[in-house]
Design a protein around this motif. Structure first.
Motif, PDB file in Angstrom:
ATOM      1  N   GLU A  50      11.705 -37.657  23.718  1.00 37.28           N
ATOM      2  CA  GLU A  50      12.903 -37.015  24.231  1.00 37.28           C
ATOM      3  C   GLU A  50      13.868 -36.673  23.111  1.00 37.28           C
ATOM      4  O   GLU A  50      13.930 -37.369  22.104  1.00 37.28           O
ATOM      5  N   ALA A  51      14.604 -35.594  23.312  1.00 33.79           N
ATOM      6  CA  ALA A  51      15.705 -35.192  22.445  1.00 33.79           C
ATOM      7  C   ALA A  51      16.954 -35.217  23.308  1.00 33.79           C
ATOM      8  O   ALA A  51      17.023 -34.547  24.332  1.00 33.79           O
ATOM      9  N   ARG A  52      17.919 -36.000  22.894  1.00 29.82           N
ATOM     10  CA  ARG A  52      19.129 -36.167  23.699  1.00 29.82           C
ATOM     11  C   ARG A  52      20.350 -35.987  22.804  1.00 29.82           C
ATOM     12  O   ARG A  52      20.416 -36.509  21.707  1.00 29.82           O
ATOM     13  N   SER A  53      21.331 -35.247  23.315  1.00 34.42           N
ATOM     14  CA  SER A  53      22.603 -35.081  22.635  1.00 34.42           C
ATOM     15  C   SER A  53      23.641 -35.905  23.385  1.00 34.42           C
ATOM     16  O   SER A  53      23.929 -35.627  24.546  1.00 34.42           O
ATOM     17  N   GLU A  54      24.172 -36.897  22.736  1.00 25.77           N
ATOM     18  CA  GLU A  54      25.179 -37.754  23.369  1.00 25.77           C
ATOM     19  C   GLU A  54      26.489 -37.007  23.597  1.00 25.77           C
ATOM     20  O   GLU A  54      27.169 -37.225  24.589  1.00 25.77           O
ATOM     21  N   TYR A  59      19.486 -32.555  27.254  1.00 24.36           N
ATOM     22  CA  TYR A  59      18.309 -33.417  27.250  1.00 24.36           C
ATOM     23  C   TYR A  59      17.056 -32.562  27.411  1.00 24.36           C
ATOM     24  O   TYR A  59      17.001 -31.689  28.275  1.00 24.36           O
ATOM     25  N   GLU A  60      16.070 -32.811  26.560  1.00 22.07           N
ATOM     26  CA  GLU A  60      14.759 -32.166  26.693  1.00 22.07           C
ATOM     27  C   GLU A  60      13.703 -33.240  26.464  1.00 22.07           C
ATOM     28  O   GLU A  60      13.918 -34.181  25.699  1.00 22.07           O
ATOM     29  N   LEU A  75      16.085 -26.383  22.194  1.00 23.64           N
ATOM     30  CA  LEU A  75      17.161 -27.140  21.550  1.00 23.64           C
ATOM     31  C   LEU A  75      18.183 -26.152  21.011  1.00 23.64           C
ATOM     32  O   LEU A  75      17.844 -25.176  20.343  1.00 23.64           O
ATOM     33  N   THR A  80      23.718 -31.926  17.574  1.00 23.41           N
ATOM     34  CA  THR A  80      22.969 -33.036  16.991  1.00 23.41           C
ATOM     35  C   THR A  80      22.222 -33.770  18.095  1.00 23.41           C
ATOM     36  O   THR A  80      22.825 -34.153  19.105  1.00 23.41           O
ATOM     37  N   TYR A  81      20.914 -33.919  17.909  1.00 23.61           N
ATOM     38  CA  TYR A  81      20.062 -34.595  18.881  1.00 23.61           C
ATOM     39  C   TYR A  81      19.515 -35.888  18.289  1.00 23.61           C
ATOM     40  O   TYR A  81      19.245 -35.955  17.093  1.00 23.61           O
ATOM     41  N   THR A  82      19.312 -36.872  19.131  1.00 23.92           N
ATOM     42  CA  THR A  82      18.565 -38.073  18.783  1.00 23.92           C
ATOM     43  C   THR A  82      17.208 -37.931  19.432  1.00 23.92           C
ATOM     44  O   THR A  82      17.119 -37.682  20.644  1.00 23.92           O
ATOM     45  N   ILE A  83      16.142 -38.080  18.640  1.00 20.33           N
ATOM     46  CA  ILE A  83      14.793 -37.945  19.154  1.00 20.33           C
ATOM     47  C   ILE A  83      14.161 -39.322  19.161  1.00 20.33           C
ATOM     48  O   ILE A  83      14.166 -40.032  18.165  1.00 20.33           O
TER      49      ILE A  83
END
Length: 84
Positions: A50-54, A59-60, A75, A80-83
Protein backbone atom coordinates in the motif's frame (compact mmCIF):
# COMPACT_ATOMS: atom_id res chain seq x y z
CA UNK A 1 -1.51 8.61 -15.76
CA UNK A 2 -1.85 11.17 -18.54
CA UNK A 3 -4.52 13.67 -19.51
CA UNK A 4 -4.88 14.18 -23.26
CA UNK A 5 -6.00 17.27 -25.09
CA UNK A 6 -8.19 16.97 -27.02
CA UNK A 7 -9.68 14.05 -25.12
CA UNK A 8 -11.43 12.69 -28.24
CA UNK A 9 -11.45 13.37 -31.96
CA UNK A 10 -13.94 12.04 -34.51
CA UNK A 11 -12.28 11.02 -37.76
CA UNK A 12 -14.11 10.13 -40.97
CA UNK A 13 -11.99 8.05 -43.33
CA UNK A 14 -12.72 6.60 -46.74
CA UNK A 15 -11.05 3.44 -47.93
CA UNK A 16 -7.34 4.08 -48.46
CA UNK A 17 -7.39 7.45 -46.61
CA UNK A 18 -5.06 8.38 -43.78
CA UNK A 19 -5.13 11.33 -41.44
CA UNK A 20 -2.67 12.67 -38.89
CA UNK A 21 -4.06 13.90 -35.56
CA UNK A 22 -1.99 15.50 -32.81
CA UNK A 23 -2.67 15.18 -29.09
CA UNK A 24 -1.00 16.91 -26.19
CA UNK A 25 -0.31 14.68 -23.18
CA UNK A 26 0.21 16.03 -19.66
CA UNK A 27 1.43 13.77 -16.84
CA UNK A 28 -1.11 13.85 -14.00
CA UNK A 29 -0.13 10.79 -11.91
CA UNK A 30 2.73 8.35 -11.35
CA UNK A 31 3.33 4.67 -10.64
CA UNK A 32 5.69 2.82 -8.34
CA UNK A 33 6.98 -0.56 -9.49
CA UNK A 34 8.71 -3.05 -7.24
CA UNK A 35 9.25 -6.63 -6.13
CA UNK A 36 8.72 -8.25 -2.75
CA UNK A 37 11.13 -11.09 -1.92
CA UNK A 38 11.94 -13.25 1.07
CA UNK A 39 15.39 -12.99 2.68
CA UNK A 40 16.34 -16.03 0.60
CA UNK A 41 15.60 -14.03 -2.57
CA UNK A 42 12.50 -16.01 -3.47
CA UNK A 43 9.57 -13.88 -4.73
CA UNK A 44 6.65 -13.50 -2.36
CA UNK A 45 3.24 -13.67 -4.06
CA UNK A 46 -0.15 -12.36 -2.90
CA UNK A 47 1.30 -9.65 -0.64
CA UNK A 48 -0.71 -6.44 -0.38
CA UNK A 49 1.49 -3.37 -0.84
CA UNK A 50 0.00 0.00 0.00
CA UNK A 51 0.91 3.63 -0.59
CA UNK A 52 -0.69 5.97 1.90
CA UNK A 53 -0.45 9.73 2.33
CA UNK A 54 -1.08 10.76 5.92
CA UNK A 55 -1.43 14.44 5.07
CA UNK A 56 -3.84 14.13 2.12
CA UNK A 57 -5.95 11.03 2.81
CA UNK A 58 -4.82 9.31 -0.43
CA UNK A 59 -4.51 5.53 -0.56
CA UNK A 60 -3.62 3.03 -3.28
CA UNK A 61 -2.89 -0.68 -3.00
CA UNK A 62 -1.64 -3.51 -5.20
CA UNK A 63 -1.12 -7.23 -4.72
CA UNK A 64 2.10 -8.96 -5.76
CA UNK A 65 1.92 -11.49 -8.58
CA UNK A 66 3.62 -14.91 -8.83
CA UNK A 67 6.99 -13.20 -9.40
CA UNK A 68 6.52 -10.92 -6.38
CA UNK A 69 6.05 -7.86 -8.63
CA UNK A 70 3.62 -5.04 -7.96
CA UNK A 71 2.60 -1.69 -9.43
CA UNK A 72 0.99 1.08 -7.40
CA UNK A 73 -0.85 3.38 -9.83
CA UNK A 74 -2.44 6.82 -9.75
CA UNK A 75 -0.01 8.38 -7.25
CA UNK A 76 -0.34 12.15 -7.36
CA UNK A 77 2.63 14.50 -7.82
CA UNK A 78 3.92 16.59 -4.90
CA UNK A 79 2.40 14.18 -2.34
CA UNK A 80 4.56 12.20 0.09
CA UNK A 81 3.51 8.56 0.41
CA UNK A 82 4.53 5.85 2.86
CA UNK A 83 4.77 2.48 1.14
CA UNK A 84 4.43 -0.69 3.20
Amino acid sequence: EYAFSPSAVAIDLESGDSKEVFFHAKRVAYSVLGTVTLISGQPKERVIVEARSESHDFYEEATTDDAGSFRLRSLLPDITYTIK
